[in-house]
Design a protein around this motif. Structure first.
Motif, PDB file in Angstrom:
ATOM      1  N   PRO A   1     -46.417 -17.010  -0.850  1.00 41.98           N
ATOM      2  CA  PRO A   1     -46.724 -15.657  -1.338  1.00 41.98           C
ATOM      3  C   PRO A   1     -48.237 -15.429  -1.375  1.00 41.98           C
ATOM      4  CG  PRO A   1     -45.092 -16.704  -2.728  1.00 41.98           C
ATOM      5  CD  PRO A   1     -45.579 -17.759  -1.770  1.00 41.98           C
ATOM      6  N   GLY A   2     -48.656 -14.303  -0.886  1.00 45.12           N
ATOM      7  CA  GLY A   2     -50.068 -13.949  -0.898  1.00 45.12           C
ATOM      8  C   GLY A   2     -50.784 -14.228   0.402  1.00 45.12           C
ATOM      9  N   ALA A   3     -50.219 -15.056   1.264  1.00 43.81           N
ATOM     10  CA  ALA A   3     -50.892 -15.398   2.522  1.00 43.81           C
ATOM     11  C   ALA A   3     -51.033 -14.197   3.440  1.00 43.81           C
ATOM     12  CB  ALA A   3     -50.154 -16.524   3.232  1.00 43.81           C
ATOM     13  N   ALA A   4     -50.135 -13.258   3.317  1.00 41.22           N
ATOM     14  CA  ALA A   4     -50.222 -12.069   4.170  1.00 41.22           C
ATOM     15  C   ALA A   4     -51.493 -11.276   3.884  1.00 41.22           C
ATOM     16  CB  ALA A   4     -48.993 -11.187   3.972  1.00 41.22           C
ATOM     17  N   SER A   5     -52.009 -11.370   2.654  1.00 37.76           N
ATOM     18  CA  SER A   5     -53.241 -10.642   2.342  1.00 37.76           C
ATOM     19  C   SER A   5     -54.420 -11.215   3.120  1.00 37.76           C
ATOM     20  CB  SER A   5     -53.521 -10.653   0.841  1.00 37.76           C
ATOM     21  OG  SER A   5     -53.757 -11.960   0.394  1.00 37.76           O
ATOM     22  N   CYS A   6     -54.349 -12.467   3.545  1.00 42.75           N
ATOM     23  CA  CYS A   6     -55.405 -13.075   4.367  1.00 42.75           C
ATOM     24  C   CYS A   6     -55.208 -12.707   5.835  1.00 42.75           C
ATOM     25  CB  CYS A   6     -55.389 -14.597   4.237  1.00 42.75           C
ATOM     26  SG  CYS A   6     -55.512 -15.215   2.559  1.00 42.75           S
ATOM     27  N   SER A   7     -53.970 -12.889   6.288  1.00 38.66           N
ATOM     28  CA  SER A   7     -53.682 -12.691   7.709  1.00 38.66           C
ATOM     29  C   SER A   7     -53.809 -11.231   8.126  1.00 38.66           C
ATOM     30  CB  SER A   7     -52.271 -13.191   8.017  1.00 38.66           C
ATOM     31  OG  SER A   7     -52.186 -14.570   7.731  1.00 38.66           O
ATOM     32  N   GLY A   8     -53.774 -10.336   7.185  1.00 40.33           N
ATOM     33  CA  GLY A   8     -53.914  -8.928   7.526  1.00 40.33           C
ATOM     34  C   GLY A   8     -55.280  -8.586   8.100  1.00 40.33           C
ATOM     35  N   CYS A   9     -56.320  -9.304   7.678  1.00 34.56           N
ATOM     36  CA  CYS A   9     -57.687  -9.017   8.146  1.00 34.56           C
ATOM     37  C   CYS A   9     -58.256 -10.126   9.031  1.00 34.56           C
ATOM     38  CB  CYS A   9     -58.618  -8.827   6.950  1.00 34.56           C
ATOM     39  SG  CYS A   9     -58.199  -7.425   5.913  1.00 34.56           S
ATOM     40  N   HIS A  10     -57.980 -11.379   8.678  1.00 31.76           N
ATOM     41  CA  HIS A  10     -58.548 -12.501   9.431  1.00 31.76           C
ATOM     42  C   HIS A  10     -57.701 -12.768  10.670  1.00 31.76           C
ATOM     43  CE1 HIS A  10     -61.580 -13.800   6.512  1.00 31.76           C
ATOM     44  NE2 HIS A  10     -60.729 -13.350   5.602  1.00 31.76           N
ATOM     45  N   ALA A  11     -58.351 -12.720  11.808  1.00 24.54           N
ATOM     46  CA  ALA A  11     -57.651 -12.944  13.069  1.00 24.54           C
ATOM     47  C   ALA A  11     -57.282 -14.415  13.220  1.00 24.54           C
ATOM     48  CB  ALA A  11     -58.534 -12.519  14.230  1.00 24.54           C
ATOM     49  N   VAL A  12     -56.230 -14.654  13.953  1.00 22.53           N
ATOM     50  CA  VAL A  12     -55.834 -16.017  14.294  1.00 22.53           C
ATOM     51  C   VAL A  12     -56.862 -16.552  15.283  1.00 22.53           C
ATOM     52  CG1 VAL A  12     -54.021 -17.399  15.384  1.00 22.53           C
ATOM     53  CG2 VAL A  12     -53.421 -15.472  13.904  1.00 22.53           C
TER      54      VAL A  12
END
Length: 94
Positions: free
Chosen positions: A24-35
């Protein structure tokens, strides 16, 4: 008998190779930080970085020792117990 053994071996390997679900909460990172390897951006990629480095950065954003505008607000929404699994999951992502 060999076919059965081979089938059982493949089945037992399968879950270990499956990607882990994001905490939970990881989506808040992946939304802006590119792979890693994605198009260049002003926002640095964090997937695949060291978990300790990610945790240290988030802690710094949260307590204000690391200057930020957006990240300070985001980091304040996570406890240490929430940050650790997020950092570990991000570190696993390549």
């Amino acid at each position: 008998m060999r076919a059965l053994a081979a089938t059982l071996a493949v089945i037992s390997i399968g879950p270990a190779m499956a990607a882990s679900a994001p905490p939970p909460g990881a989506a808040s990172c992946s939304g802006c930080h590119a792979v890693q390897g994605a198009a260049s951006s002003a926002i640095p990629p964090i997937h695949g970085r060291d978990a300790g480095e990610i945790t240290e950065a988030m802690t710094g954003f949260r307590n204000g020792t690391r200057p930020a505008t957006v990240m300070g607000r985001i980091a304040k929404g996570f406890s240490d117990d929430e940050l650790r699994p997020i950092a570990a999951w991000l570190a696993e992502q390549k």
